[in-house]
Scaffold this motif. Sequence first.
Motif, PDB file in Angstrom:
ATOM      1  N   ALA A 101     -19.967   5.004  31.234  1.00  0.00           N
ATOM      2  CA  ALA A 101     -21.047   5.157  32.217  1.00  0.00           C
ATOM      3  C   ALA A 101     -22.100   6.138  31.723  1.00  0.00           C
ATOM      4  O   ALA A 101     -23.304   5.917  31.912  1.00  0.00           O
ATOM      5  CB  ALA A 101     -20.471   5.626  33.546  1.00  0.00           C
ATOM      6  N   VAL A 102     -21.653   7.230  31.068  1.00  0.00           N
ATOM      7  CA  VAL A 102     -22.615   8.216  30.558  1.00  0.00           C
ATOM      8  C   VAL A 102     -23.338   7.692  29.326  1.00  0.00           C
ATOM      9  O   VAL A 102     -24.558   7.815  29.204  1.00  0.00           O
ATOM     10  CB  VAL A 102     -21.897   9.548  30.239  1.00  0.00           C
ATOM     11  CG1 VAL A 102     -22.837  10.506  29.530  1.00  0.00           C
ATOM     12  CG2 VAL A 102     -21.374  10.179  31.516  1.00  0.00           C
ATOM     13  N   VAL A 103     -22.591   7.063  28.412  1.00  0.00           N
ATOM     14  CA  VAL A 103     -23.191   6.567  27.173  1.00  0.00           C
ATOM     15  C   VAL A 103     -24.267   5.525  27.456  1.00  0.00           C
ATOM     16  O   VAL A 103     -25.328   5.514  26.824  1.00  0.00           O
ATOM     17  CB  VAL A 103     -22.102   5.990  26.249  1.00  0.00           C
ATOM     18  CG1 VAL A 103     -22.730   5.223  25.087  1.00  0.00           C
ATOM     19  CG2 VAL A 103     -21.214   7.107  25.717  1.00  0.00           C
ATOM     20  N   PHE A 104     -24.008   4.652  28.416  1.00  0.00           N
ATOM     21  CA  PHE A 104     -24.957   3.581  28.714  1.00  0.00           C
ATOM     22  C   PHE A 104     -25.741   3.841  30.000  1.00  0.00           C
ATOM     23  O   PHE A 104     -26.274   2.912  30.602  1.00  0.00           O
ATOM     24  CB  PHE A 104     -24.215   2.242  28.810  1.00  0.00           C
ATOM     25  CG  PHE A 104     -23.579   1.813  27.523  1.00  0.00           C
ATOM     26  CD1 PHE A 104     -24.348   1.296  26.493  1.00  0.00           C
ATOM     27  CD2 PHE A 104     -22.210   1.956  27.321  1.00  0.00           C
ATOM     28  CE1 PHE A 104     -23.764   0.915  25.289  1.00  0.00           C
ATOM     29  CE2 PHE A 104     -21.619   1.579  26.127  1.00  0.00           C
ATOM     30  CZ  PHE A 104     -22.403   1.060  25.107  1.00  0.00           C
ATOM     31  N   LEU A 105     -25.821   5.110  30.400  1.00  0.00           N
ATOM     32  CA  LEU A 105     -26.518   5.464  31.635  1.00  0.00           C
ATOM     33  C   LEU A 105     -27.969   4.976  31.663  1.00  0.00           C
ATOM     34  O   LEU A 105     -28.408   4.410  32.680  1.00  0.00           O
ATOM     35  CB  LEU A 105     -26.451   6.973  31.855  1.00  0.00           C
ATOM     36  CG  LEU A 105     -27.092   7.507  33.144  1.00  0.00           C
ATOM     37  CD1 LEU A 105     -26.425   6.894  34.372  1.00  0.00           C
ATOM     38  CD2 LEU A 105     -27.005   9.030  33.186  1.00  0.00           C
ATOM     39  N   PRO A 106     -28.755   5.151  30.602  1.00  0.00           N
ATOM     40  CA  PRO A 106     -30.141   4.654  30.661  1.00  0.00           C
ATOM     41  C   PRO A 106     -30.223   3.150  30.880  1.00  0.00           C
ATOM     42  O   PRO A 106     -31.059   2.675  31.665  1.00  0.00           O
ATOM     43  CB  PRO A 106     -30.712   5.042  29.292  1.00  0.00           C
ATOM     44  CG  PRO A 106     -29.858   6.168  28.827  1.00  0.00           C
ATOM     45  CD  PRO A 106     -28.496   5.869  29.347  1.00  0.00           C
ATOM     46  N   ALA A 107     -29.337   2.393  30.191  1.00  0.00           N
ATOM     47  CA  ALA A 107     -29.340   0.943  30.361  1.00  0.00           C
ATOM     48  C   ALA A 107     -28.936   0.563  31.781  1.00  0.00           C
ATOM     49  O   ALA A 107     -29.504  -0.366  32.380  1.00  0.00           O
ATOM     50  CB  ALA A 107     -28.391   0.300  29.352  1.00  0.00           C
ATOM     51  N   ILE A 108     -27.976   1.296  32.338  1.00  0.00           N
ATOM     52  CA  ILE A 108     -27.532   1.018  33.714  1.00  0.00           C
ATOM     53  C   ILE A 108     -28.659   1.294  34.698  1.00  0.00           C
ATOM     54  O   ILE A 108     -28.928   0.494  35.604  1.00  0.00           O
ATOM     55  CB  ILE A 108     -26.285   1.862  34.046  1.00  0.00           C
ATOM     56  CG1 ILE A 108     -25.101   1.440  33.172  1.00  0.00           C
ATOM     57  CG2 ILE A 108     -25.932   1.742  35.525  1.00  0.00           C
ATOM     58  CD1 ILE A 108     -23.900   2.359  33.282  1.00  0.00           C
ATOM     59  N   LEU A 109     -29.342   2.426  34.531  1.00  0.00           N
ATOM     60  CA  LEU A 109     -30.445   2.770  35.433  1.00  0.00           C
ATOM     61  C   LEU A 109     -31.562   1.738  35.356  1.00  0.00           C
ATOM     62  O   LEU A 109     -32.146   1.344  36.380  1.00  0.00           O
ATOM     63  CB  LEU A 109     -30.984   4.164  35.094  1.00  0.00           C
ATOM     64  CG  LEU A 109     -30.038   5.344  35.358  1.00  0.00           C
ATOM     65  CD1 LEU A 109     -30.675   6.649  34.876  1.00  0.00           C
ATOM     66  CD2 LEU A 109     -29.690   5.437  36.834  1.00  0.00           C
ATOM     67  N   LYS A 110     -31.874   1.298  34.138  1.00  0.00           N
ATOM     68  CA  LYS A 110     -32.931   0.302  33.986  1.00  0.00           C
ATOM     69  C   LYS A 110     -32.514  -1.049  34.562  1.00  0.00           C
ATOM     70  O   LYS A 110     -33.327  -1.756  35.171  1.00  0.00           O
ATOM     71  CB  LYS A 110     -33.309   0.157  32.506  1.00  0.00           C
ATOM     72  CG  LYS A 110     -34.027   1.382  31.948  1.00  0.00           C
ATOM     73  CD  LYS A 110     -34.474   1.166  30.519  1.00  0.00           C
ATOM     74  CE  LYS A 110     -35.258   2.376  30.006  1.00  0.00           C
ATOM     75  NZ  LYS A 110     -35.780   2.172  28.641  1.00  0.00           N
ATOM     76  N   ALA A 111     -31.243  -1.405  34.378  1.00  0.00           N
ATOM     77  CA  ALA A 111     -30.755  -2.672  34.930  1.00  0.00           C
ATOM     78  C   ALA A 111     -30.797  -2.666  36.449  1.00  0.00           C
ATOM     79  O   ALA A 111     -31.039  -3.705  37.081  1.00  0.00           O
ATOM     80  CB  ALA A 111     -29.336  -2.944  34.437  1.00  0.00           C
ATOM     81  N   TYR A 147     -34.073   6.591  28.136  1.00  0.00           N
ATOM     82  CA  TYR A 147     -34.564   6.197  29.463  1.00  0.00           C
ATOM     83  C   TYR A 147     -36.087   6.190  29.517  1.00  0.00           C
ATOM     84  O   TYR A 147     -36.699   5.265  30.079  1.00  0.00           O
ATOM     85  CB  TYR A 147     -34.007   7.142  30.530  1.00  0.00           C
ATOM     86  CG  TYR A 147     -34.511   6.830  31.916  1.00  0.00           C
ATOM     87  CD1 TYR A 147     -33.972   5.776  32.649  1.00  0.00           C
ATOM     88  CD2 TYR A 147     -35.544   7.569  32.485  1.00  0.00           C
ATOM     89  CE1 TYR A 147     -34.443   5.468  33.918  1.00  0.00           C
ATOM     90  CE2 TYR A 147     -36.026   7.268  33.746  1.00  0.00           C
ATOM     91  CZ  TYR A 147     -35.466   6.215  34.461  1.00  0.00           C
ATOM     92  OH  TYR A 147     -35.950   5.906  35.705  1.00  0.00           O
ATOM     93  N   LEU A 148     -36.729   7.211  28.937  1.00  0.00           N
ATOM     94  CA  LEU A 148     -38.188   7.311  29.015  1.00  0.00           C
ATOM     95  C   LEU A 148     -38.892   6.371  28.033  1.00  0.00           C
ATOM     96  O   LEU A 148     -40.049   6.003  28.261  1.00  0.00           O
ATOM     97  CB  LEU A 148     -38.623   8.748  28.741  1.00  0.00           C
ATOM     98  CG  LEU A 148     -38.200   9.785  29.786  1.00  0.00           C
ATOM     99  CD1 LEU A 148     -38.679  11.170  29.382  1.00  0.00           C
ATOM    100  CD2 LEU A 148     -38.726   9.420  31.174  1.00  0.00           C
ATOM    101  N   ARG A 149     -38.201   5.991  26.939  1.00  0.00           N
ATOM    102  CA  ARG A 149     -38.796   5.054  25.984  1.00  0.00           C
ATOM    103  C   ARG A 149     -37.884   3.824  25.888  1.00  0.00           C
ATOM    104  O   ARG A 149     -37.901   2.985  26.755  1.00  0.00           O
ATOM    105  CB  ARG A 149     -38.970   5.726  24.613  1.00  0.00           C
ATOM    106  CG  ARG A 149     -39.908   6.911  24.621  1.00  0.00           C
ATOM    107  CD  ARG A 149     -41.352   6.521  24.849  1.00  0.00           C
ATOM    108  NE  ARG A 149     -42.246   7.655  24.677  1.00  0.00           N
ATOM    109  CZ  ARG A 149     -42.635   8.466  25.654  1.00  0.00           C
ATOM    110  NH1 ARG A 149     -42.189   8.269  26.886  1.00  0.00           N
ATOM    111  NH2 ARG A 149     -43.461   9.477  25.430  1.00  0.00           N
ATOM    112  N   ASP A 150     -37.112   3.765  24.814  1.00  0.00           N
ATOM    113  CA  ASP A 150     -36.113   2.706  24.656  1.00  0.00           C
ATOM    114  C   ASP A 150     -35.066   3.184  23.662  1.00  0.00           C
ATOM    115  O   ASP A 150     -35.200   4.251  23.060  1.00  0.00           O
ATOM    116  CB  ASP A 150     -36.750   1.389  24.196  1.00  0.00           C
ATOM    117  CG  ASP A 150     -37.575   1.552  22.924  1.00  0.00           C
ATOM    118  OD1 ASP A 150     -37.067   2.148  21.956  1.00  0.00           O
ATOM    119  OD2 ASP A 150     -38.736   1.105  22.906  1.00  0.00           O
TER     120      ASP A 150
END
Length: 667
Positions: free
Chosen positions: A212-222, A264-267
């Motif tokens: 969950a932490v490692v892929f947190l940006p992807a989760i938030l964007k999804a 999260y702010l870029r990619d």
Amino acid sequence: MEMDTCVNIVDETVVPIEAPRGSCSVSAALAGVGQGMMRVLKPVSLWSGRLAAAMIMIMAFAMVLDVLLRKYFSTTIPQVMEFEQWLMASVVFFSIAHTQIRGGHVSVDMLSSKFSERTRILTESFGLCIGAALFAIVAVEHVTKIQHAIAMHEIGIVLQWPLWPFYAIVVLGSILICLVFTAQLLTYWARLWEVSRNPILAMAMLLAAVGAVVFLPAILKALSIQMTVLKAGIAGILLLFSLMAIGSPIAFVMGFIGILGSWYLRDAAASFSIVQMAVFPTVGDYIFTVIPFFVGMGFLCFASDFSRNLFDAAYKCFGNIRGGLAISTIMGCGGFAAICGDSMATGATMGSVAIPEMKKAKYDMSMACGAVAAGGTLGILIPPSIGFIVYGIITEQSIGKLFIAGIAPGLLLTLMYCTVVYVRCRMDPLAGPAGGHTTAKEKFEAITGIWPVLILFFLIMGGIWFGLFTANEGGAVGFVAALAFGMILRRFTFKKFLDAMMETIEVTAMIFTILLGVTILNYFVGMSELPLAMADWVKNLGIHRAFVFMIILGIYVILGMLMNIIPMVMLTLPMIFPTVIGLGYDPIWFGVIMVIMMEMGQITPPVGVNVYVIAGVAKDVPMATVFRGIVPFIAMQCVLILILYMFPIVATYLPSSMDVLEAIKDL
């Protein structure tokens, strides 16, 4: 359910813990694999660390040779700077895995120490997973960097050596520490299998949390969760402090949060490219070579036992007055601080000499231990100082001027500490009885015994002050001189020398790993515009800058109670420094204030590391007794800050004189 009694493979003792049938075999298998890996990794990382230690010596001698050639033959070795940069990068990644095995990477254990064993295993395993993920990214990105360097035939500007072998060292070091993480993780899981009623569920929860932490940006964007850059910055900092609070290593968490925030702010691609851009330039920066030199000088002086000479000289001069032993200890700490830039080393060294003597003299142990703990903090105020080095690196200020700025405040604080002891013993003669009288001849002999320390101090600080060499070169000169004194005077055996060098590479790797984490984190912090927002918010408060200054000091008092000083400063300075400069404060003056705040953090509960060091030396003295003894010394630190605020010239006069000397030389 049938139960087994398991054997704790970690420390090879039988633990009377009932576990589900079959779990012992799983635990033994996990521990066996982990320990098997560690049997290979330990000697590999040890010899890798010894190679790093040898490289530090080569760097120091090369820089001293360059100084001598410039001074006496009006020539230089143009390749030295690039040579030092590349060796510095190699030192860090050759020693980083050994430092992990030795437990040298800093974490905050204030909360984790209160956890149950099962919870502590899970949180520490989480930290290992975060560290493994971070260095896996470093390794992958530098494999790409190697491919690009080979394809483009990248070579050094001066040495004309190909760059890819040095990038390969980064890859090898990252792989080695990832393997260490894996071995330690297997050992933790073996123990988890013993102490947990449902280890499979516990491990599944752990892996889910890591994912969950490692892929947190992807989760938030999804999930289409959008935040402004400022809110993302605040959220990242909150997550950072949360992970540090549960005991995750500070350096690893800072680097990983920097990657997540930038993602999260870029990619993801932009975030990973930051790692490729940031790592090698950070560990291979010429200005950072000052760190291993001054750290190494301190450990070599420690191995040479110069602290005993300093204590004896001070005691012969001041031991006949009330509290003389404690005053002598503070004076000795001040003297040792002049050749050692670390507070813990100063406190431990002088404490091991002075505390047994004060026990024999029936000193009040609260005052005695408080004096040693507080005196130890002089190690980061009286130059050379790791605190000033870190501050100078982060804020891009002259380390030489910071060193010079610390002289007068350091001497003043030493005198104030001695005054505290003297007044206390005048009020209560039993707190510190007077010692015996010594003759003038004994005093003279004791004072002449500290000549190596005096030479080292005046050699380094005099050379920097008069512009004979830079702070980096001064560190190399001090390192080589300390080594020479130890060998000529036969002060250390080969084992002591080797131990000192291994301690040097461990502290160096710890500091540089934090620098790596901070550098990656700062990319994210910069994207979030958090420092600018803080500066604008302070300006718009409409209150006097003195109140803002008090708020900043209050923040550092709180953080100093909770964190180790080096990561605390590295984490916060990039955000607070623009505000300080915007308020019109002198950056060199503020550097002295910051180092005093670092001192305060070393002795304030609950994470007063110097207090823990002294409690370890005085094993029969309760921790509460030591903390009670440091209260008047903390008051003196506050008084010194007030003096510096009212009379900034105390800190700025000597550094400004360097500019005058430089102008005279130009004429």
